[in-house]
Design a protein around this motif. Structure first.
Motif, PDB file in Angstrom:
ATOM      1  N   GLU A  30      -6.222  56.257  70.751  1.00 41.59           N
ATOM      2  CA  GLU A  30      -5.208  55.271  70.388  1.00 41.59           C
ATOM      3  C   GLU A  30      -3.861  55.958  70.200  1.00 41.59           C
ATOM      4  O   GLU A  30      -3.762  56.983  69.524  1.00 41.59           O
ATOM      5  CB  GLU A  30      -5.605  54.555  69.101  1.00 41.59           C
ATOM      6  N   ILE A  31      -2.833  55.382  70.807  1.00 38.66           N
ATOM      7  CA  ILE A  31      -1.482  55.921  70.683  1.00 38.66           C
ATOM      8  C   ILE A  31      -0.990  55.663  69.258  1.00 38.66           C
ATOM      9  O   ILE A  31      -1.056  54.557  68.763  1.00 38.66           O
ATOM     10  CB  ILE A  31      -0.528  55.277  71.705  1.00 38.66           C
ATOM     11  N   GLY A  32      -0.518  56.696  68.613  1.00 35.64           N
ATOM     12  CA  GLY A  32       0.009  56.559  67.259  1.00 35.64           C
ATOM     13  C   GLY A  32      -0.946  57.053  66.201  1.00 35.64           C
ATOM     14  O   GLY A  32      -0.643  57.974  65.466  1.00 35.64           O
ATOM     15  N   SER A  33      -2.139  56.464  66.121  1.00 38.43           N
ATOM     16  CA  SER A  33      -3.061  56.844  65.043  1.00 38.43           C
ATOM     17  C   SER A  33      -3.984  57.982  65.428  1.00 38.43           C
ATOM     18  O   SER A  33      -4.473  58.700  64.573  1.00 38.43           O
ATOM     19  CB  SER A  33      -3.895  55.643  64.617  1.00 38.43           C
TER      20      SER A  33
ATOM     21  N   GLY B   6     -11.773  55.826  70.639  1.00 41.09           N
ATOM     22  CA  GLY B   6     -12.531  54.632  70.982  1.00 41.09           C
ATOM     23  C   GLY B   6     -13.379  54.891  72.212  1.00 41.09           C
ATOM     24  O   GLY B   6     -12.968  55.595  73.129  1.00 41.09           O
ATOM     25  N   TYR B   7     -14.579  54.361  72.195  1.00 41.89           N
ATOM     26  CA  TYR B   7     -15.469  54.454  73.357  1.00 41.89           C
ATOM     27  C   TYR B   7     -15.740  53.035  73.810  1.00 41.89           C
ATOM     28  O   TYR B   7     -16.109  52.167  73.012  1.00 41.89           O
ATOM     29  CB  TYR B   7     -16.782  55.150  72.980  1.00 41.89           C
ATOM     30  N   ALA B   8     -15.552  52.786  75.100  1.00 44.67           N
ATOM     31  CA  ALA B   8     -15.768  51.446  75.657  1.00 44.67           C
ATOM     32  C   ALA B   8     -15.836  51.557  77.174  1.00 44.67           C
ATOM     33  O   ALA B   8     -15.532  52.610  77.752  1.00 44.67           O
ATOM     34  CB  ALA B   8     -14.641  50.511  75.251  1.00 44.67           C
ATOM     35  N   MET B   9     -16.199  50.442  77.795  1.00 43.58           N
ATOM     36  CA  MET B   9     -16.195  50.388  79.262  1.00 43.58           C
ATOM     37  C   MET B   9     -14.773  50.215  79.778  1.00 43.58           C
ATOM     38  O   MET B   9     -14.413  50.763  80.803  1.00 43.58           O
ATOM     39  CB  MET B   9     -17.070  49.236  79.751  1.00 43.58           C
ATOM     40  N   THR B  10     -13.970  49.414  79.044  1.00 37.82           N
ATOM     41  CA  THR B  10     -12.589  49.157  79.468  1.00 37.82           C
ATOM     42  C   THR B  10     -11.637  49.270  78.284  1.00 37.82           C
ATOM     43  O   THR B  10     -12.031  49.079  77.130  1.00 37.82           O
ATOM     44  CB  THR B  10     -12.448  47.741  80.063  1.00 37.82           C
ATOM     45  N   GLU B  11     -10.392  49.544  78.581  1.00 36.74           N
ATOM     46  CA  GLU B  11      -9.353  49.609  77.560  1.00 36.74           C
ATOM     47  C   GLU B  11      -9.156  48.236  76.910  1.00 36.74           C
ATOM     48  O   GLU B  11      -8.879  48.135  75.714  1.00 36.74           O
ATOM     49  CB  GLU B  11      -8.042  50.090  78.180  1.00 36.74           C
TER      50      GLU B  11
ATOM     51  N   GLY C  22      -4.290  44.576  69.682  1.00 32.45           N
ATOM     52  CA  GLY C  22      -3.389  44.890  70.785  1.00 32.45           C
ATOM     53  C   GLY C  22      -2.867  46.316  70.828  1.00 32.45           C
ATOM     54  O   GLY C  22      -1.870  46.587  71.489  1.00 32.45           O
ATOM     55  N   ALA C  23      -3.515  47.251  70.144  1.00 35.06           N
ATOM     56  CA  ALA C  23      -3.072  48.649  70.170  1.00 35.06           C
ATOM     57  C   ALA C  23      -3.186  49.209  71.586  1.00 35.06           C
ATOM     58  O   ALA C  23      -3.984  48.747  72.399  1.00 35.06           O
ATOM     59  CB  ALA C  23      -3.910  49.477  69.205  1.00 35.06           C
ATOM     60  N   LYS C  24      -2.382  50.216  71.869  1.00 34.68           N
ATOM     61  CA  LYS C  24      -2.409  50.867  73.187  1.00 34.68           C
ATOM     62  C   LYS C  24      -3.350  52.058  73.141  1.00 34.68           C
ATOM     63  O   LYS C  24      -3.339  52.843  72.192  1.00 34.68           O
ATOM     64  CB  LYS C  24      -1.008  51.346  73.583  1.00 34.68           C
ATOM     65  N   TRP C  25      -4.146  52.209  74.187  1.00 31.00           N
ATOM     66  CA  TRP C  25      -5.149  53.265  74.262  1.00 31.00           C
ATOM     67  C   TRP C  25      -4.956  54.066  75.541  1.00 31.00           C
ATOM     68  O   TRP C  25      -4.784  53.494  76.604  1.00 31.00           O
ATOM     69  CB  TRP C  25      -6.548  52.673  74.244  1.00 31.00           C
TER      70      TRP C  25
END
Length: 115
Positions: free
Chosen positions: A9-12, A16-21, A30-33
């Protein structure tokens, strides 16, 4: 290609683990990854077999978020260190031992009875 991917995650700096952003953005307001292109599931499992439980959660829930990793080289102060302060370091212990030895030698010269 559908596979489990690692995102930061941008900033913090959360991981995160997932199939898609998009799956992570939905649950994090709505955080950016940013994807980690060097991540490999097989390598992660070989490095830490407990990663398989995290992988199961990703496959079941669609995502997993974990806190950011701690900075390397830093650890919380121990109780001993906080009590002893700088005097608990090996350099100060050696210096204290040397000063004690010099004091004992000097005092034995002063207090040696004359025969």
């Amino acid at each position: 290609m559908h596979r489990v991917r690692k995102f930061v995650e941008i900033g913090s700096g959360r991981i995160g683990y997932a199939m898609t952003e998009a799956a992570l953005s939905e649950v994090s307001d709505g955080a950016k990854w940013n994807p980690d292109p060097s991540f490999n599931v097989a390598d992660a499992i070989l490095a830490d077999p407990a990663f398989t439980s995290l992988l199961k959660m990703v496959l079941r829930d669609g995502h997993v978020m974990v806190p950011p990793p701690k900075a390397k080289g830093w650890s919380p102060p121990s109780r001993r260190k906080s009590i002893l302060g700088m005097w608990g370091s090996p350099q100060w212990l050696w210096l204290g031992a040397a000063l004690l030895a010099m004091t004992i030698i000097a005092s034995s010269r002063i207090w040696t009875p004359v025969s």
